[in-house]
Write an enzyme that holds these catalytic residues in place. Sequence first.
Site, PDB file in Angstrom:
ATOM      1  N   HIS A  94       0.819  -1.218   0.000  1.00 19.80           N
ATOM      2  CA  HIS A  94       0.000   0.000   0.000  1.00 19.80           C
ATOM      3  C   HIS A  94       0.852   1.268   0.000  1.00 19.80           C
ATOM      4  O   HIS A  94       0.351   2.345  -0.300  1.00 19.80           O
ATOM      5  CB  HIS A  94      -1.066  -0.011   1.108  1.00 19.80           C
ATOM      6  CG  HIS A  94      -0.587   0.229   2.505  1.00 19.80           C
ATOM      7  ND1 HIS A  94      -0.293  -0.781   3.390  1.00 19.80           N
ATOM      8  CD2 HIS A  94      -0.383   1.375   3.179  1.00 19.80           C
ATOM      9  CE1 HIS A  94       0.078  -0.261   4.540  1.00 19.80           C
ATOM     10  NE2 HIS A  94       0.034   1.051   4.452  1.00 19.80           N
TER      11      HIS A  94
ATOM     12  N   ASP B 201       1.158  -7.707   2.006  1.00 18.72           N
ATOM     13  CA  ASP B 201       1.263  -6.262   1.823  1.00 18.72           C
ATOM     14  C   ASP B 201       2.733  -5.811   1.727  1.00 18.72           C
ATOM     15  O   ASP B 201       3.258  -5.183   2.642  1.00 18.72           O
ATOM     16  CB  ASP B 201       0.544  -5.548   2.974  1.00 18.72           C
ATOM     17  CG  ASP B 201       0.243  -4.087   2.652  1.00 18.72           C
ATOM     18  OD1 ASP B 201       0.853  -3.550   1.709  1.00 18.72           O
ATOM     19  OD2 ASP B 201      -0.588  -3.489   3.359  1.00 18.72           O
TER      20      ASP B 201
ATOM     21  N   SER C  27       3.968   2.282   8.268  1.00 16.20           N
ATOM     22  CA  SER C  27       3.707   1.264   7.255  1.00 16.20           C
ATOM     23  C   SER C  27       4.991   0.935   6.501  1.00 16.20           C
ATOM     24  O   SER C  27       5.671   1.838   6.024  1.00 16.20           O
ATOM     25  CB  SER C  27       2.660   1.756   6.265  1.00 16.20           C
ATOM     26  OG  SER C  27       1.395   1.693   6.844  1.00 16.20           O
TER      27      SER C  27
HETATM   28  N1  ARG Z   1      -4.675   0.355   7.166  1.00 17.57           N
HETATM   29  C1  ARG Z   1      -3.377   0.331   6.573  1.00 17.57           C
HETATM   30  C2  ARG Z   1      -2.565   1.506   7.022  1.00 17.57           C
HETATM   31  O1  ARG Z   1      -3.062   2.592   7.172  1.00 17.57           O
HETATM   32  C3  ARG Z   1      -3.443   0.397   5.092  1.00 17.57           C
HETATM   33  C4  ARG Z   1      -3.881  -0.851   4.509  1.00 17.57           C
HETATM   34  C5  ARG Z   1      -4.088  -0.739   3.036  1.00 17.57           C
HETATM   35  N2  ARG Z   1      -5.025  -1.773   2.647  1.00 17.57           N
HETATM   36  C6  ARG Z   1      -6.258  -1.507   2.203  1.00 17.57           C
HETATM   37  N3  ARG Z   1      -7.098  -2.479   2.040  1.00 17.57           N
HETATM   38  N4  ARG Z   1      -6.656  -0.285   1.972  1.00 17.57           N
HETATM   39  O2  ARG Z   1      -1.371   1.413   7.185  1.00 17.57           O
END
Ligand code: ARG
Length: 717
Positions: free
Chosen positions: A86, A221, A652
């Site tokens: 992401h 991811d 992230s």
């Molecule tokens: N919630 C994650 C973060 O903010 C991002 C994940 C991205 N995945 C998704 N399905 N949008 O770090």
Amino acid sequence: MKKIAILIAGFMLAFAPVRADEGMWLPMFVKRLNYADMQKKGLELTAEEIYSVNNSSLKDAIVRLGRGFCTGEMISDQGLMLTNHHCGFGVIQQHSSEEHNYLDNGFWAMKKSDELKAGFSVSFLVRMEDVTEAINSQLNEEMSFEERTKTIKMISDSLEKETKGDSDYDVNVKSFFNGNQFFLFVYETYPDVRLVGAPPSSIGKYGGDTDNWMWPRHTGDFTLFRVYADKDNKPAEYSEDNVPYKPKHHLPISLKGVEEGDFSMIFGYPGSTDRFLTSAGIKYELETRQPTYVKLRRQVLDIYEDEMAKSEATRIAYASKHASISNYWKYFKGQSAGLKRLKVYDKKKAQEDAFQAWVDKDADRKELYSGVLEGFETAYSELKEVNRLRIYLNEAIFRIEAIAYSRQFSNLKSLLEAEEKDQAKIDQEIERLKGGLDDHYKDYSKAIDQRVFAAMIEAYHKDIDAGTQPSKVKEMISKFKGDYNKMAASVYDKTLFADKKVTADFLNSPKAKSIDKDPIYTIMKEVLNHYYQEVRPMIGTKEEGLARSERLFVKGWLEMNKDKSIAPDANSTMRVTYGQVGDYVPRDAVKYDYITTAQGILEKEDPNNHEFVVPEKLKTLIQDKDYGQYADKDGNLVVNFITNNDITGGNSGSPMINGKGELIGTAFDGNWEAMSGDIAFETELQRTIGVDIRYTLFIIDKFAGAKHLVDEMTIVK
Ligand code: ARG
């Protein structure tokens, strides 16, 4: 603040297996504040191996992406960098088209010359320095807010200049603990970064928005990039002559996997937390800020989803925009629910009562701190309306892409209107705007934008105090008698800023008058002018009152808790969080395991739901249990695991590192039960979700056939 939260949570769940560890610690203080505790939890490295200015240490393997939108880590001596899918999503999306659909099919550079430009830079932290004394010694409580701000800026500027000297380092001073402490950071920034490998979205984003912010998770991811340097290993703009960067340190990779209770630490660049938010702030969050975000974003997402389902081209063009709006739509939704469910308002109130009692015990304290808590109440109620307007400006008005785009033409307009025209400058500006045409329109849908316009102008007009709307815009709206679709149709028929050919034609013989009478440009200009000239001055110094209350409250809080280690809020500077691998109890009678396996990917599979489609090849590999050296001791493949580390957005892509300093995973998310964690850390509930490094390597090697990348890495068996 921390202690009380821990106590209360402790009473509620007496038998929780692992206790989460609050604190995003500054690496330079780890030795003093955390090292003994880290050793107790399983760290085998020395403090110098974690953070050292003179010798290579773990910190040298960690990079900040751009200005801190994500974190990455060096995993080979050839500049190979691992981060999240992401985090690379925007880059993958930009390189995707219907012919080269890397979003759906993944991308793998089988040789270095196939790698694609990333378009963001990465920064390595050279060192950091405590400059609190240098700044605070020039400040006092009698100073006005303006004087204080000016003084801080002046000293920071001169420290930055002096430190930078004639080096090409980036140097900046940042405020910590709401203006109570200051640190200086020195970075080396590498602009040439290239995309090396990305799994298809059906792996990198498996579970989509449904699983986002949730455990149990089955997502690969991750994305791979490579950092390039000039021949002397120094930063250089993109060039074919550049060579892979040789990092001072790269992380060895452990294939041993994790077990309950194993030590885990995470280095990275957490963006922002609000752990010192008061009860008045919680009230504002719950009543005003969060519901507004959730409402406006949901409306936009519904339009995107409707149009994306109609066309493949639109689906590719809006994939990244959709993901970023959706991520924080769900975040705020979960945060509101969490704040309520976990009674964070009451916990904060109890902390404030304790604070007040502490203040009242001493005359000097009374002089400095009395009135601080009331200050919050006043500030939030005075600022509520204008804050709501600001959210509408960002989330409604500027969500309209033509409006945001039209702002880029302000400069051209001024140049064209100037008394003495500077034709060279005008031509240069026209060239700049022409140069941006392809990029802007590649991912633009007029159909979507026109619908977003109708919905967002309606929301703005109906929800915002009429006094904060410019009269010219109100007049435009009233001409259409409440028919926002009709208004949108008329505006998008006339505007220069919603069609590539129209914009391009305009740029061939641009006139200031055409910009001036453009309906989109008019709305943009009126709304901003009205805000800066009418609304902003009305709130005057009220925001300064809030900033002062925050600074004093945190100052007092630290003084009151001076025998405890308290970590500063995240602010996009490098931090370390440490803790352990472990399961949790999300609710009564339910216990979540700390790992998920590939079997779960098949359990979730749903060919009719694009979020849960499993690629055929992955399915076969899982059915055959063809996991190679990446299987655990029972022959299963671990996909994701959880720890009690303290992370937030910006982390992230951060490395999850074991007690020996080896990479065990890549952090990518938090869990639904603790979505309020950025405001109040949840000791028993809060978890970091990471991709097990063995799943990442399995996808690279067995799924994508890019074993040469694994061969670059330092694997520990
Ligand atoms: N919630 C994650 C973060 O903010 C991002 C994940 C991205 N995945 C998704 N399905 N949008 O770090």
